[in-house]
Design a protein around this motif. Structure first.
Motif, PDB file in Angstrom:
ATOM      1  N   PRO A  92       0.812  -1.227   0.000  1.00 38.25           N
ATOM      2  CA  PRO A  92       0.000   0.000   0.000  1.00 38.25           C
ATOM      3  C   PRO A  92       0.843   1.274   0.000  1.00 38.25           C
ATOM      4  N   ARG A  93       1.950   1.252   0.719  1.00 39.93           N
ATOM      5  CA  ARG A  93       2.820   2.430   0.766  1.00 39.93           C
ATOM      6  C   ARG A  93       3.535   2.636  -0.570  1.00 39.93           C
ATOM      7  N   ALA A  99       1.925   6.428  -7.246  1.00 41.48           N
ATOM      8  CA  ALA A  99       0.874   7.291  -7.790  1.00 41.48           C
ATOM      9  C   ALA A  99       1.260   8.767  -7.662  1.00 41.48           C
ATOM     10  N   ARG A 100       1.871   9.120  -6.539  1.00 39.87           N
ATOM     11  CA  ARG A 100       2.285  10.507  -6.343  1.00 39.87           C
ATOM     12  C   ARG A 100       3.342  10.904  -7.366  1.00 39.87           C
ATOM     13  N   GLU A 108       6.525  13.687 -21.471  1.00 42.22           N
ATOM     14  CA  GLU A 108       5.289  13.496 -22.241  1.00 42.22           C
ATOM     15  C   GLU A 108       4.476  12.329 -21.721  1.00 42.22           C
ATOM     16  N   TYR A 109       5.149  11.295 -21.347  1.00 40.02           N
ATOM     17  CA  TYR A 109       4.525  10.155 -20.683  1.00 40.02           C
ATOM     18  C   TYR A 109       5.533   9.627 -19.678  1.00 40.02           C
ATOM     19  N   CYS A 110       5.094   8.774 -18.786  1.00 42.70           N
ATOM     20  CA  CYS A 110       6.020   8.225 -17.791  1.00 42.70           C
ATOM     21  C   CYS A 110       5.932   6.702 -17.795  1.00 42.70           C
ATOM     22  N   ILE A 111       6.919   6.096 -17.170  1.00 37.32           N
ATOM     23  CA  ILE A 111       6.973   4.642 -17.063  1.00 37.32           C
ATOM     24  C   ILE A 111       7.102   4.250 -15.593  1.00 37.32           C
ATOM     25  N   LEU A 112       6.202   3.390 -15.141  1.00 36.95           N
ATOM     26  CA  LEU A 112       6.326   2.783 -13.829  1.00 36.95           C
ATOM     27  C   LEU A 112       6.972   1.417 -13.994  1.00 36.95           C
ATOM     28  N   VAL A 113       8.084   1.189 -13.333  1.00 34.13           N
ATOM     29  CA  VAL A 113       8.768  -0.104 -13.378  1.00 34.13           C
ATOM     30  C   VAL A 113       8.349  -0.879 -12.124  1.00 34.13           C
ATOM     31  N   VAL A 114       7.527  -1.913 -12.337  1.00 32.76           N
ATOM     32  CA  VAL A 114       6.949  -2.645 -11.210  1.00 32.76           C
ATOM     33  C   VAL A 114       7.073  -4.144 -11.471  1.00 32.76           C
ATOM     34  N   PRO A 115       7.932  -4.858 -10.737  1.00 30.23           N
ATOM     35  CA  PRO A 115       8.097  -6.291 -10.983  1.00 30.23           C
ATOM     36  C   PRO A 115       6.801  -7.086 -10.861  1.00 30.23           C
ATOM     37  N   LEU A 116       5.976  -6.778  -9.847  1.00 33.57           N
ATOM     38  CA  LEU A 116       4.735  -7.523  -9.623  1.00 33.57           C
ATOM     39  C   LEU A 116       3.519  -6.722 -10.085  1.00 33.57           C
ATOM     40  N   LEU A 117       3.637  -6.099 -11.225  1.00 31.80           N
ATOM     41  CA  LEU A 117       2.569  -5.232 -11.723  1.00 31.80           C
ATOM     42  C   LEU A 117       1.253  -5.988 -11.892  1.00 31.80           C
ATOM     43  N   ILE A 118       1.294  -7.171 -12.473  1.00 35.15           N
ATOM     44  CA  ILE A 118       0.071  -7.917 -12.757  1.00 35.15           C
ATOM     45  C   ILE A 118      -0.509  -8.496 -11.476  1.00 35.15           C
ATOM     46  N   LYS A 119       0.338  -9.058 -10.630  1.00 34.60           N
ATOM     47  CA  LYS A 119      -0.101  -9.742  -9.416  1.00 34.60           C
ATOM     48  C   LYS A 119      -0.651  -8.768  -8.384  1.00 34.60           C
ATOM     49  N   SER A 120      -0.136  -7.565  -8.372  1.00 32.31           N
ATOM     50  CA  SER A 120      -0.561  -6.566  -7.391  1.00 32.31           C
ATOM     51  C   SER A 120      -1.620  -5.661  -8.004  1.00 32.31           C
ATOM     52  N   SER A 121      -2.216  -4.845  -7.168  1.00 29.24           N
ATOM     53  CA  SER A 121      -3.225  -3.900  -7.658  1.00 29.24           C
ATOM     54  C   SER A 121      -2.596  -2.715  -8.371  1.00 29.24           C
ATOM     55  N   MET A 122      -1.266  -2.689  -8.475  1.00 27.55           N
ATOM     56  CA  MET A 122      -0.597  -1.537  -9.074  1.00 27.55           C
ATOM     57  C   MET A 122      -0.836  -1.443 -10.577  1.00 27.55           C
ATOM     58  N   ILE A 123      -1.353  -2.502 -11.182  1.00 31.66           N
ATOM     59  CA  ILE A 123      -1.686  -2.427 -12.604  1.00 31.66           C
ATOM     60  C   ILE A 123      -2.753  -1.363 -12.854  1.00 31.66           C
ATOM     61  N   GLU A 124      -3.530  -1.046 -11.816  1.00 30.50           N
ATOM     62  CA  GLU A 124      -4.556  -0.021 -11.942  1.00 30.50           C
ATOM     63  C   GLU A 124      -3.962   1.383 -12.099  1.00 30.50           C
TER      64      GLU A 124
END
Length: 213
Positions: A92-93, A99-100, A108-124
């Motif tokens: 959650p943290r 998000a911040r 112009e656009y940004c990239i979030l690098v997230v290893p567990l993007l699909i498994k976690s809610s961070m895909i949202e």
């Protein structure tokens, strides 16, 4: 879209996410790295570290109060309940800080690098998913060489993540990272051109891209 386009960059451990992210960063794209955020939130004095100590014991920090990340990693890869507890403390943290930073990005656009993007809610948090893919034998070779872990732990680390098939099923774009770094830079540049067009509203969508490395 009320905010800027956000691409979620993900992939298995040692698939080469950092190499690809660095290629985008050289193109002027804001890179927001979940691993960096994860380290920030467990610094001495942070509430997450206090909760980790309460869950895993005082021995999980060294004499200077720093988290023993390698020891914690070994614990959670051997214990599903421990890993779930750690994720409940940190995810959650991490999500809040990602998000911040996403909303504050100035490219112009940004990239979030997230290893567990699909498994976690961070895909949202993202609008499009770019998967960096590499065969398992390549991941194991990189882990044993780069991180000095044995093959047994390397396989546990891979197994603890999302299944390769699951990542690919959610992918809008796939970049296969098995070639030279120059090739990866060229492939990132090709993706960048399409993402710029999306971010500028010149096109409504991109066809799925599958770029071999």
């Amino acid at each position: 879209m009320s905010r800027k386009l956000c691409i979620g960059l993900t992939g298995g451990i040692a698939s080469g996410k950092s190499v690809v992210a660095a290629a985008f960063e050289r193109l002027g794209v804001a890179i927001i790295d979940a691993d960096s955020v994860a380290r920030q939130i467990v610094e001495p004095g942070e509430p997450a570290l206090d909760e980790i100590i309460a869950r895993f014991g005082a021995d999980i920090v060294d004499d200077s109060g720093q988290l023993k990340r390698r020891e914690l990693r070994t614990i959670v890869f051997d214990d599903d309940d421990a890993r779930a507890d750690l994720e409940a403390i940190t995810h959650p943290r991490i999500r809040e800080e990602l998000a911040r930073q996403r909303d504050a990005a100035d490219s112009e656009y940004c990239i979030l690098v997230v290893p567990l993007l699909i498994k976690s809610s961070m895909i949202e948090l993202v609008d499009r998913v770019l998967v960096i893919d590499a065969p398992e034998h390549v991941q194991i070779e990189r882990l044993t060489t780069r991180d000095d872990v044995d093959e047994t732990l390397a396989r546990k680390m891979i197994a603890a993540q999302e299944a390769r098939e699951e990542r690919l099923a959610h992918a809008d774009d796939v970049l296969i990272n098995t070639g030279p770094r120059k090739d990866i830079a060229d492939l990132a540049a090709a993706l960048h051109a399409g993402y710029q067009r999306l971010a500028r509203g010149e096109i409504a969508d991109l066809p799925p891209l599958h770029l071999p490395g």
